[in-house]
Design a protein around this motif. Structure first.
Motif, short mmCIF file in Angstrom:
data_model
loop_
_atom_site.label_atom_id
_atom_site.label_comp_id
_atom_site.label_asym_id
_atom_site.label_seq_id
_atom_site.Cartn_x
_atom_site.Cartn_y
_atom_site.Cartn_z
N THR A 1 0.79 -1.24 0.11
CA THR A 1 -0.14 0.07 0.03
C THR A 1 0.91 1.12 -0.10
O THR A 1 0.68 2.23 -0.85
CB THR A 1 -0.90 0.20 1.25
OG1 THR A 1 -1.78 -1.19 1.19
CG2 THR A 1 -1.85 1.14 1.20
N LEU B 1 2.45 1.86 -3.48
CA LEU B 1 1.47 2.35 -4.42
C LEU B 1 1.12 3.56 -4.43
O LEU B 1 0.65 4.42 -5.44
CB LEU B 1 0.27 1.28 -4.61
CG LEU B 1 0.66 -0.15 -5.20
CD1 LEU B 1 -0.63 -0.99 -4.97
CD2 LEU B 1 1.13 -0.19 -6.47
N LYS C 1 6.49 0.47 -9.34
CA LYS C 1 4.96 0.36 -9.30
C LYS C 1 4.48 -0.82 -10.00
O LYS C 1 3.48 -1.58 -9.43
CB LYS C 1 4.15 1.53 -9.74
CG LYS C 1 4.43 2.64 -8.78
CD LYS C 1 3.22 3.66 -8.72
CE LYS C 1 3.74 4.58 -7.59
NZ LYS C 1 2.48 5.76 -7.57
N THR D 1 5.54 -3.96 -7.91
CA THR D 1 4.54 -3.95 -6.65
C THR D 1 3.34 -4.69 -7.10
O THR D 1 2.71 -5.50 -6.49
CB THR D 1 4.24 -2.65 -6.08
OG1 THR D 1 5.59 -2.05 -5.80
CG2 THR D 1 3.72 -2.79 -4.83
N LEU D 2 2.52 -4.35 -8.28
CA LEU D 2 1.51 -4.77 -8.79
C LEU D 2 1.60 -6.21 -9.05
O LEU D 2 0.74 -7.21 -8.97
CB LEU D 2 0.95 -4.13 -9.83
CG LEU D 2 0.45 -2.72 -9.77
CD1 LEU D 2 0.22 -1.98 -10.94
CD2 LEU D 2 -0.90 -2.78 -8.69
N LYS E 1 -7.24 0.53 -5.53
CA LYS E 1 -5.72 0.82 -6.30
C LYS E 1 -5.50 0.26 -7.34
O LYS E 1 -5.02 0.56 -8.64
CB LYS E 1 -4.61 0.63 -5.18
CG LYS E 1 -4.39 1.91 -4.25
CD LYS E 1 -3.19 1.45 -3.35
CE LYS E 1 -3.14 2.56 -2.26
NZ LYS E 1 -4.11 3.21 -1.59
N TYR F 1 -5.24 1.49 -11.30
CA TYR F 1 -3.96 1.19 -12.01
C TYR F 1 -4.43 0.57 -13.46
O TYR F 1 -3.83 0.51 -14.53
CB TYR F 1 -2.96 0.44 -11.58
CG TYR F 1 -2.10 1.39 -10.65
CD1 TYR F 1 -1.46 2.31 -11.26
CD2 TYR F 1 -2.18 1.09 -9.39
CE1 TYR F 1 -0.51 3.14 -10.23
CE2 TYR F 1 -1.42 2.14 -8.37
CZ TYR F 1 -0.78 3.00 -9.10
OH TYR F 1 0.13 3.71 -8.12
N LEU G 1 1.69 -0.80 -16.34
CA LEU G 1 0.81 -0.96 -14.94
C LEU G 1 -0.58 -1.19 -15.25
O LEU G 1 -0.97 -2.11 -14.58
CB LEU G 1 0.69 0.56 -14.44
CG LEU G 1 2.09 1.30 -13.98
CD1 LEU G 1 1.82 2.65 -13.45
CD2 LEU G 1 3.00 0.41 -13.07
#
Length: 650
Positions: free
Chosen positions: A538, A541, A550, A553-554, A579, A583, A591
């Motif tokens: 969290t 992001l 990012k 992270t996704l 979130k 994205y 993303l």
């Protein structure tokens, strides 16, 4: 003898009386200073007296220069007497012979290893005055250039000299009638241009008598020129090439500089010349694949370098003690230079690496080099090993046959940071999934070592520590993954995820991604560390991070969404779901695609609870976004959206 010589000078200079001026000691008193070991102060006293004759002051400077040619203790003693300010003051004299004597003495003092180079730069006016003195005589030119070349030890010194007009004032000296002046000017440019784009870009456009400096340097590379001149010219052109001032495919590099440096590595050259030639060539080709390939097939260089390890020769073959002493002195330097050049040669090309490793006893030499007493040789050996460790084939064969990981782990236990950085980079390669060394390295306690590296204040060590753990976690057993998490601790993991350096952050995210792979492992890790990991995701992001961070992270979220029980940590976290939705509509396709992977794993209809998850995501408007993305001009996005929509129709 010194007393007699100075006594004659004093008597010749002081026509009437031994009392040289009011307040001076008598000559007998001065001689007693000499006898009690205070001759330095005595000479400096005479040197600085303006009432002394110029002849006396000049002779004092000459004698001080002779004393400086003695031991290092002599130089230290002179420095303690503040000889440098006294000599610099002498340069203000109108008398050329006195100036030359002061410069000669300054030169001798500054080339001593015990003299701090910064003493030349304490007064901003000194460099400008030295530049002005360059035009006085060939001796002032020789001595001043020699002082500059010895006292230019980094970017700060280079900038000072450059800003004071060093390039413009010294360039014309390259065509001097005096060989010594040409040589010292050349050495000046070799240190000014080293790792300095500003100087290098300036040099490439400077001309002397209608000829550009690179052309002058190339002429100095010719075989009929002294070896010292050939080598130094090659260093100038090498620095200019590495700085981007000369293209790597320029004929002056490919056809002149590189062959010259290879020649310097041959048996016919002196040992010190072979060292300098190999180290300069290693620097020239370090980052260019084509130059590496050309060098590897020039004059059998790879085989030629093997001879560097054969010094000193066996004692029985050497009857000359001086020769043995000479060989011993240069043996470390030769091995260091050979390892450096092998490292550069093998940096990119698989065939070259194979040729290097097949050179006689090469792996044994590297292994021995890792435990040498000389730090410089150890560092060069580790660099060579690191270069060769980029080969998948060699990791599976030669590295395993010689159990290279054992001495490498020993190096990592206790070494200076500069060695640790390269050794830990090498370990990263040995921990790749296809490396047979991975298993024994794990069993030797590497996890604890690598976790400690992640806490280092040294950035490169932190990066390498996390990188090695990331490689270790790839397709690893659950026990290894648990050991890594236990060794790192949640606190340290958060520390790494909040590191200011993007490389540390990216490698930590890569580590997390590898830890969260295969469903049983994902579920197990998220059951024990889920809350902290979701919190970290969290924060990233929401933070000001680049696209790559990012995206990674996704991808971690997508892995979590692939778990059986772990996916509920996402479904019960509305903030994370929003979130992901955000994205999916982002302007960056990478993303969007990463967010789509999350959704696909959450709605896959063959898994328990898929209907409830699909309904919740539909209510959030996810299906509407999928319909829009199915019309995307990006084929990857379009296909992924259509695949996801099919889960709703099945």
């Amino acid at each position: 003898m010194l007393i007699d010589y100075l006594t004659s000078i004093l008597r010749k200079s002081c026509k009437v009386s031994y009392a040289l001026s009011p307040g001076w000691p008598s000559l007998p008193a001065l001689l007693s200073f000499q006898r009690t070991g205070t001759h330095n102060l005595w000479l400096l006293y005479l040197l600085q007296q303006e009432s002394s004759s110029t002849e006396l002051r000049t002779e004092c400077a000459v004698v001080l220069g002779s004393l400086a040619m003695g031991t290092e203790n002599n130089v230290k003693s002179l420095l303690d007497c503040h000889i440098i300010p006294a000599l610099l003051q002498g340069l203000l004299s109108p008398d050329l012979k006195f100036i030359e004597a002061c410069l000669r003495c300054l030169r001798t003092i500054f080339i001593s290893p015990v003299t701090p180079e910064d003493l030349l730069y304490t007064d901003a006016t000194v460099i400008s005055h030295l530049m002005a003195l360059l035009s006085r005589s060939r001796y002032t030119q020789e001595y001043i250039c020699q002082i500059f070349s010895h006292c230019c030890k980094g970017p700060d010194h280079q900038t000072i000299l450059f800003n004071c007009g060093a390039v413009q004032n010294i360039a014309h000296l390259l065509v001097s009638t005096s060989y010594k002046v040409r040589m010292q000017a050349l050495k000046c440019f070799s240190v000014l241009a080293f790792e300095n784009p500003q100087v290098s870009m300036t040099l490439v456009n400077v001309s002397v008598d209608g000829e550009l400096l690179p052309q002058i340097f190339v002429k100095m590379l010719q075989r009929d020129k002294p070896i010292e001149m050939q080598l130094t010219s090659a260093k100038c052109l090498t620095s200019m090439c590495r700085a981007g001032a000369i293209r790597t495919d320029d004929s002056c590099i490919v056809l002149k500089t590189l062959p010259c440096l290879v020649r310097m590595c041959s048996k016919e050259r002196l040992l010190e010349e072979r060292v300098e030639g190999a180290e300069t060539l290693a620097y020239l080709i370090e980052t260019d694949v084509e130059l590496q390939r050309i060098a590897s097939i020039t004059d059998h260089l790879i085989v030629m370098l093997a001879d560097y390890f054969k010094y000193p020769s066996s004692v029985s073959a050497i009857t000359d003690i001086k020769r043995l002493d000479h060989d011993l002195k240069h043996a470390h330097e030769l091995r260091q230079a050979a390892f450096k050049l092998y490292a550069s040669l093998g940096a990119n090309d698989e065939d070259i690496r194979k040729k290097i490793i097949e050179t006689e006893n090469m792996m044994d030499r590297i292994v021995n080099g890792l435990s040498e007493s000389s730090i410089k040789v150890r560092l060069a050996a580790v660099r060579c090993l690191h270069s060769l460790s980029r080969s998948v084939q060699q990791l599976r064969t030669s590295f395993q046959d010689h159990a290279v990981w054992k001495p490498l782990m020993k190096v990592l236990q206790n070494a200076p940071n500069e060695i640790l950085v390269v050794a830990s980079s090498t370990l990263c390669n040995l921990l790749l999934e296809f490396s047979p060394s991975k298993e024994p390295i794990l069993e030797s306690g590497a996890i604890e070592l690598l976790c400690s590296l992640t806490q280092s204040e040294n950035l490169a060590l932190r990066v390498n520590g996390v990188w090695a753990l990331m490689n270790m976690a790839f397709q690893a057993e659950q026990k290894i993954k648990s050991d890594i998490l236990r060794g790192l601790s949640t606190e340290q993991l958060f520390q790494l995820l909040s590191d200011s350096d993007v490389n540390v952050l990216m490698k930590t995210l890569g580590l997390l991604r590898n830890l969260l792979s295969t469903r049983p492992h994902i579920d197990h890790i998220m059951s024990t560390h889920g809350k902290q990991i979701m919190q970290a995701v969290t924060l990233i992001l929401e933070g000001e991070h680049n696209i790559e961070v990012k995206e990674q992270t996704l991808c971690i979220l997508a892995n979590i969404a692939d778990g059986t029980s772990a996916k509920e940590l996402i479904m019960t976290n509305d903030d994370i779901l929003q979130k992901i939705k955000y994205y999916m509509s982002h302007s960056n396709a990478k993303l969007q695609l990463a967010a789509m992977f999350c959704i696909s794993n959450l709605i896959w209809n063959e898994e328990e609870g898929s209907q409830e998850r699909q309904d919740k995501l539909r209510d959030m408007g996810i299906v509407d976004i999928l319909h829009k993305l199915s019309q995307s001009s990006d084929p990857n996005l379009c296909d992924k959206a259509k695949t996801a929509l099919q889960q709703y129709l099945a």
